[in-house]
Enzyme design. Structure first.
Site, PDB file in Angstrom:
ATOM      1  N   LEU A  68     -22.074  37.760 -35.973  1.00  0.00           N
ATOM      2  CA  LEU A  68     -20.646  37.472 -36.126  1.00  0.00           C
ATOM      3  C   LEU A  68     -20.108  36.531 -35.059  1.00  0.00           C
ATOM      4  O   LEU A  68     -19.083  35.877 -35.271  1.00  0.00           O
ATOM      5  CB  LEU A  68     -19.857  38.793 -36.084  1.00  0.00           C
ATOM      6  CG  LEU A  68     -20.242  39.828 -37.150  1.00  0.00           C
ATOM      7  CD1 LEU A  68     -19.382  41.081 -37.007  1.00  0.00           C
ATOM      8  CD2 LEU A  68     -20.106  39.241 -38.551  1.00  0.00           C
ATOM      9  N   GLU A  89     -28.116  36.508 -25.028  1.00  0.00           N
ATOM     10  CA  GLU A  89     -29.548  36.808 -25.137  1.00  0.00           C
ATOM     11  C   GLU A  89     -29.793  38.058 -25.975  1.00  0.00           C
ATOM     12  O   GLU A  89     -30.768  38.132 -26.733  1.00  0.00           O
ATOM     13  CB  GLU A  89     -30.167  36.982 -23.750  1.00  0.00           C
ATOM     14  CG  GLU A  89     -31.664  37.253 -23.785  1.00  0.00           C
ATOM     15  CD  GLU A  89     -32.289  37.409 -22.412  1.00  0.00           C
ATOM     16  OE1 GLU A  89     -33.391  37.990 -22.324  1.00  0.00           O
ATOM     17  OE2 GLU A  89     -31.673  36.967 -21.409  1.00  0.00           O
ATOM     18  N   ARG A 126     -17.435  41.558 -20.851  1.00  0.00           N
ATOM     19  CA  ARG A 126     -17.814  42.737 -21.631  1.00  0.00           C
ATOM     20  C   ARG A 126     -17.739  44.008 -20.794  1.00  0.00           C
ATOM     21  O   ARG A 126     -17.830  45.110 -21.317  1.00  0.00           O
ATOM     22  CB  ARG A 126     -19.237  42.566 -22.170  1.00  0.00           C
ATOM     23  CG  ARG A 126     -19.378  41.480 -23.217  1.00  0.00           C
ATOM     24  CD  ARG A 126     -20.531  41.808 -24.154  1.00  0.00           C
ATOM     25  NE  ARG A 126     -21.731  42.129 -23.396  1.00  0.00           N
ATOM     26  CZ  ARG A 126     -22.663  41.244 -23.070  1.00  0.00           C
ATOM     27  NH1 ARG A 126     -22.515  39.979 -23.401  1.00  0.00           N
ATOM     28  NH2 ARG A 126     -23.748  41.610 -22.406  1.00  0.00           N
TER      29      ARG A 126
END
Length: 289
Positions: A68, A89, A126
């Site tokens: 996505l 990665e 993140r």
């Protein structure tokens, strides 16, 4: 820094390194589908470990929904027609497990400094990068590209003090760094352990007894240690571990006893000398232009 402030600041800092213009957008950027075997992990990935279970879950999701979000890559400077992965990665490896043959990628012409900063920022955004990998990323930016702490802070959207405190964690013994990577102790515990004469032994006591950060600070601040390693009550509150670390570093650099006392937003710095020669050396150092 709040989550609301983090995004824009990260964007501005990273945009400067990537060579983006606020009016025209990214330079030399195009999304294309690249064969998986033409991609290799870049040399600037701050993450040293990938969780197999998380990778398997991501592969299952990719089988159902596809990739996505494109990965970020740059042309491989040493292998024409191939590309280095800067960010994404895990998506690349999960795509391999899912049986894909190609993956969407945002390709940009990036110098090494920008590539490394982009990889670090992507992981920081993140919020799942462990403190040791984070500190190693900052250290590499400073050492390999001669960047100051201020420049790194601006680039990744963190305060200068956060950069300094995180890099200091790399001074911990490897055994303590392993526990920090595992999450058995927090960055707060680790900062307190930095000032302990035997951080590895103290870390074992912290884990075994389930000490919180405040108790860990007390453990490292007291003069003597009990056999069970439990913190003792003190008449005065323990000194901030970052302050104690700065004292120790100044003592090593100056060869003098150093004491820092905080009072509100200010405080005092006390230096103690034993000989006139030490005083002369200190004056000479302070008078240098």
């Amino acid at each position: 820094m709040s989550a609301r402030d983090a995004g824009p600041r990260l964007g501005r800092g990273l945009a400067a390194l990537l060579g983006e213009d606020s009016n025209t957008g990214p330079r030399s950027a195009v999304i294309q589908h690249i064969a998986l075997d033409l991609l290799t992990p870049g040399p600037f990935q701050p993450r040293t470990q990938l969780d197999p279970s998380e990778l398997a879950a991501l592969a299952a999701s990719i089988r159902e929904q596809g990739v996505l979000q494109p990965i970020l890559a740059r042309p491989d400077p040493k292998n024409r027609g191939h590309f280095q992965i800067i960010a994404g990665e895990r998506r690349w490896r999960a795509s391999q497990q899912a049986g894909l043959h190609e993956i969407p990628a945002l390709v940009r012409e990036l110098e090494d400094t920008a590539a490394m900063a982009a990889a670090l920022v992507e992981n920081l955004q993140r919020e799942d990068l462990n403190p040791i990998d984070e500190g190693e990323g900052y250290r590499r930016l400073m050492e390999e590209f001669s960047l100051t702490q201020e420049r790194v802070a601006d680039s990744v959207g963190k305060s200068r003090s956060h950069i300094a405190n995180t890099v200091r964690l790399l001074k911990l013994p490897s055994a303590v760094q392993v526990e920090l990577r595992r999450g058995t102790i927090s960055a707060g515990h680790a900062r307190a352990l930095l000032t302990h004469p035997d951080p590895a032994k103290a870390a074992l006591a912290v884990i075994a007894q389930g000490l919180n950060v405040r108790q860990t600070e007390a453990l490292t601040s007291r003069q003597g240690q009990g056999e069970d390693g439990a913190p003792k009550r003190r008449e005065a509150p323990p000194k901030d571990p970052d302050t104690r670390l700065i004292e120790r570093e100044l003592e090593e650099r100056l060869g003098l006893a150093v004491s820092i006392t905080a009072r509100g937003r200010g405080g005092s710095l006390q230096l103690q000398y034993k000989t006139f020669e030490q005083l002369e050396g200190l004056i000479t150092l302070l008078m240098q232009k």
